[in-house]
Scaffold this active site. Structure first.
Site, PDB file in Angstrom:
ATOM      1  N   ASP A 220       0.883  -1.159   0.000  1.00  0.00           N
ATOM      2  CA  ASP A 220       0.000   0.000   0.000  1.00  0.00           C
ATOM      3  C   ASP A 220       0.928   1.218   0.000  1.00  0.00           C
ATOM      4  O   ASP A 220       2.126   1.116   0.295  1.00  0.00           O
ATOM      5  CB  ASP A 220      -0.956   0.001   1.198  1.00  0.00           C
ATOM      6  CG  ASP A 220      -2.158   0.933   0.934  1.00  0.00           C
ATOM      7  OD1 ASP A 220      -2.072   1.770   0.004  1.00  0.00           O
ATOM      8  OD2 ASP A 220      -3.171   0.840   1.641  1.00  0.00           O
ATOM      9  N   TRP A 221       0.359   2.373  -0.347  1.00  0.00           N
ATOM     10  CA  TRP A 221       1.196   3.558  -0.584  1.00  0.00           C
ATOM     11  C   TRP A 221       1.887   4.011   0.716  1.00  0.00           C
ATOM     12  O   TRP A 221       1.225   4.382   1.681  1.00  0.00           O
ATOM     13  CB  TRP A 221       0.335   4.657  -1.195  1.00  0.00           C
ATOM     14  CG  TRP A 221       0.362   4.656  -2.708  1.00  0.00           C
ATOM     15  CD1 TRP A 221       0.579   5.751  -3.516  1.00  0.00           C
ATOM     16  CD2 TRP A 221       0.201   3.546  -3.606  1.00  0.00           C
ATOM     17  NE1 TRP A 221       0.565   5.367  -4.844  1.00  0.00           N
ATOM     18  CE2 TRP A 221       0.347   4.033  -4.934  1.00  0.00           C
ATOM     19  CE3 TRP A 221      -0.008   2.175  -3.443  1.00  0.00           C
ATOM     20  CZ2 TRP A 221       0.257   3.208  -6.062  1.00  0.00           C
ATOM     21  CZ3 TRP A 221      -0.092   1.353  -4.569  1.00  0.00           C
ATOM     22  CH2 TRP A 221       0.047   1.874  -5.848  1.00  0.00           C
TER      23      TRP A 221
END
Ligand code: BGC
Length: 666
Positions: A220-221
């Site tokens: 995930d970012w």
């Protein structure tokens, strides 16, 4: 391409992403992939490399939670094909979805981006979505693995979950969805039992070795804290590019903290993912025009809208006069973009292509006279003021009073959870005051998660759950209100009476740790097992038709059974019925929730006609995760097979017996 054709420097670049939305093309040596969000259509950032800068307009479809409320795999398929077309149009190789996190807690700010509280329903929808989207040329990224069930402190929280619950509830939708071979899976921000989501070696190896996942794991970012640890765990691609992490990775490689062979494993999987995505696209043309996709957005909304309550006021009758009151937030009162009630916020929000969203106008087009009043108050803030004088006057002199209320981007959003399950005070007040002027009040709710309606439910005649219904939602709502579309959605999650009734409410939680103390008893598994009253049960949804279930016949079929029954439409209106098949273990030596969803069907049944339903349950429908033996097991014993209109509305039942693994129908 083989990883041996790359230098170590190139491999390191490849496993780190190029910028915010692209993989590294190694100065043109290999193709790059462009990735984009998800959950209501394609959110295409205007700035191709960095955060910020707004998004380009794109078709806004109903959000994931509404898609799940359709329980219609044909709709799921068509929806996914449309989003794949949008991806092709924008040159996006991978859509960062679908999200299959379980709705453990109704306050979770991202519930509108997820499918269900039930792992089977979430998994089956995701599997169909992934298969359809990838067949149309766009890659998918199944997310967020795993147990990202709250947004509060999401980067630091540890979700503490026992192994059986992980297997049966939280991993399950990933297990089912992996059958469609997504090109990638995204890790979660949160820790799982104290281990960072990006370093979840055990989880990633279950994905690969048990669920057959053969794609790349993407972070995930900004979920990577230690690139070496993440790579060793099997996280292949870090997104977005982080200079700090990359520099440390280079140092760590020099210092021998990770071997080239370990880097190779990640780099090869990224190479394979790029190759696979490019292959998926070969020869693919858009299947539908943009106009056709917008039309599908409306059809999906019509399939997903759930008629929760109806005391004889709907559908509207020709000649009735209507008053309508829209309760909108002060933050957007300048009319800049009236979509705040129509979507949740964060990475899943789509800037819609068409700007008109006007339910009163749609009703006028259908021949109704409508007095419409917009009442502004800050819907995100309790105790603000809303001038309702005109709305009340209108309500008092009309046949039917419509109130459009809900949550929207200010309340349901990524990175935040809702503070409570109620509408804001001003909205509750508005419903009560207009309903006092006209008991034939219909509340249309725009929200992505359950609402506590205790303050007003008894005072209104009908409630239509319009969800976050996308850019054609106004026409869809009007069609449902007038009966042009017969509502056929059912709830993919329970609406409890209040938050305090949910099992998640009493589980231990502090800023850092959330203990999943309820174990398997998530959503209806809890309410059903412990006979806890709810406002609207899982699987509930009304129709303008009436359905009767009959003639249940079970037959052996392979290692499972075939469940056959009939649905008769006893009304004068054509309609669709979602029937649900639950399994109840009646003589188990391990704990089982009272019953669990194992199959469903959606059938169009013409007025006065009867349709046959066939649902096949394979052996997995009877399994549980044995902690003792560390594997799936089927216990010998008696099982009840229940055909139901909702979890609380069992219609037919019959029994089977399993003896030495052999099924016999009783
Ligand atoms: C979200 C992901 C999303 C990513 C890229 C993250 O904050 O959790 O779901 O795909 O951003 O926008």
């Amino acid at each position: 391409m083989k990883v041996s054709e790359l230098s170590i420097e190139e491999k390191l670049r490849l496993i780190c992403g190029k910028d915010c939305w692209h993989t590294n093309d190694l100065n043109g040596k290999i193709p790059f992939l462009k990735v984009t969000d998800a959950s209501m259509g394609v959110r295409m950032p205007a700035n191709a490399e960095e955060w910020g800068g707004g998004d380009k307009p794109s078709v806004s479809y109903p959000s994931s939670q509404m898609l799940a409320n359709t329980w219609n795999l044909q709709t799921v398929r068509a929806y996914a094909e449309c989003v794949a077309d949008d991806c092709l149009e924008y040159g996006a190789d991978i859509l960062l979805g679908p999200g299959v996190n379980i709705k453990r807690n109704p306050l979770c700010g991202r519930n509108f981006e997820y499918y269900s509280e039930d792992p089977y329903l979430a998994g089956v929808i995701a599997r169909e979505y992934i298969a359809a989207m990838q067949a149309e040329g766009a890659g998918t990224c199944l997310k967020h693995f795993c147990c990202n069930n709250l947004e509060y402190n999401r980067k630091l929280q540890s979700s503490e979950v026992d192994e059986r619950t992980l297997r049966e509830i939280y991993y399950k939708p990933f297990e089912i969805a992996c059958e469609a071979k997504p090109v990638s899976v995204m890790c979660s921000y949160n820790k799982i039992n104290g281990v960072q989501g990006s370093e979840n070696k055990k989880g990633f190896s279950i994905l690969r070795n048990e669920y057959g996942f053969d794609g790349a794991v993407i972070s995930d970012w900004d979920a990577v804290y230690d690139r070496v640890k993440a790579a060793k765990a099997g996280l292949d691609l870090e997104m977005p590019f982080s200079k700090k992490n990359f520099e440390r990775l280079v140092e760590d490689v020099r210092a021998g903290k990770i071997s080239e062979a370990e880097i190779d494993e990640c780099a090869q999987r990224v190479l394979d993912m790029i190759e696979r995505c490019k292959k998926l696209q070969q020869g693919k043309k858009r299947k539908r025009t943009q106009a056709e996709r917008i039309k599908l957005a409306q059809e999906a909304a019509e399939e997903g809208i759930v008629l929760l309550k109806n005391e004889g006021v709907l559908p509207l009758q020709k000649g009735q006069t209507l008053s309508a009151c829209g309760l909108y937030g002060a933050l957007y009162a300048d009319g800049r973009d009236n979509s705040h009630l129509l979507a949740g916020g964060g990475s899943g929000k789509v800037v819609r292509l068409t700007k008109d969203f006007d339910i009163p106008e749609e009703l006028r087009k259908a021949g109704f006279q409508v007095e419409y009043e917009v009442a502004f108050g800050d819907t995100a803030v309790d105790n603000s003021f809303m001038d309702l004088r005109k709305a009340i006057e209108n309500a008092a002199v009309s046949d039917i009073n419509l109130v459009f209320a809900g949550t929207g981007v200010n309340i349901e959003t990524e990175a935040n959870d809702r503070k409570h399950m109620k509408l804001s005070d001003v909205q509750e007040r508005a419903i009560l005051d207009t309903a006092a002027a006209n008991p034939n009040t219909v509340v249309v709710l725009f929200a992505g998660a359950p609402i506590d309606m205790s303050a007003w439910i008894e005072e209104v005649a009908a409630v239509v759950y319009a969800g976050f219904c996308g850019e054609r939602g106004a026409a869809a709502v009007a069609n449902v209100l007038t009966g042009k579309a017969n509502p056929s959605g059912k709830l993919s999650e329970t609406f409890p009476l209040c938050f305090e009734d949910t099992p998640a409410a009493s589980g231990y939680t502090d800023g850092m740790v959330t203990r999943y103390e309820e174990g398997l008893d998530v959503g209806y598994r809890y309410y059903d097992t412990y006979c806890v009253d709810v406002l609207f049960p899982f699987g509930h949804g009304l129709s303008y038709s009436e359905f009767e279930y009959k003639n249940l016949v079970l037959k052996k079929c392979g290692d499972g059974i075939e469940v056959n029954f009939e649905i008769e439409n006893t009304s004068g209106t054509d309609g669709k019925e979602i029937s649900q098949v639950y399994v109840r273990a009646m003589s188990s030596y391990v704990y089982r929730p009272y019953k669990e969803l194992k199959g469903f069907a959606k059938s169009l049944v013409k007025a006065g006609k009867t349709e046959k339903v066939k649902v096949v349950l394979d052996k997995r429908a009877f399994e549980y995760w044995s902690v003792g033996n560390d594997c799936w097991e089927v216990e010998d014993g008696v099982y009840e097979i229940i055909a139901a209109a909702s979890v609380a509305d069992e219609r037919l039942s019959a029994k089977i017996k399993i003896c030495n693994g052999e099924i016999s129908v009783l």
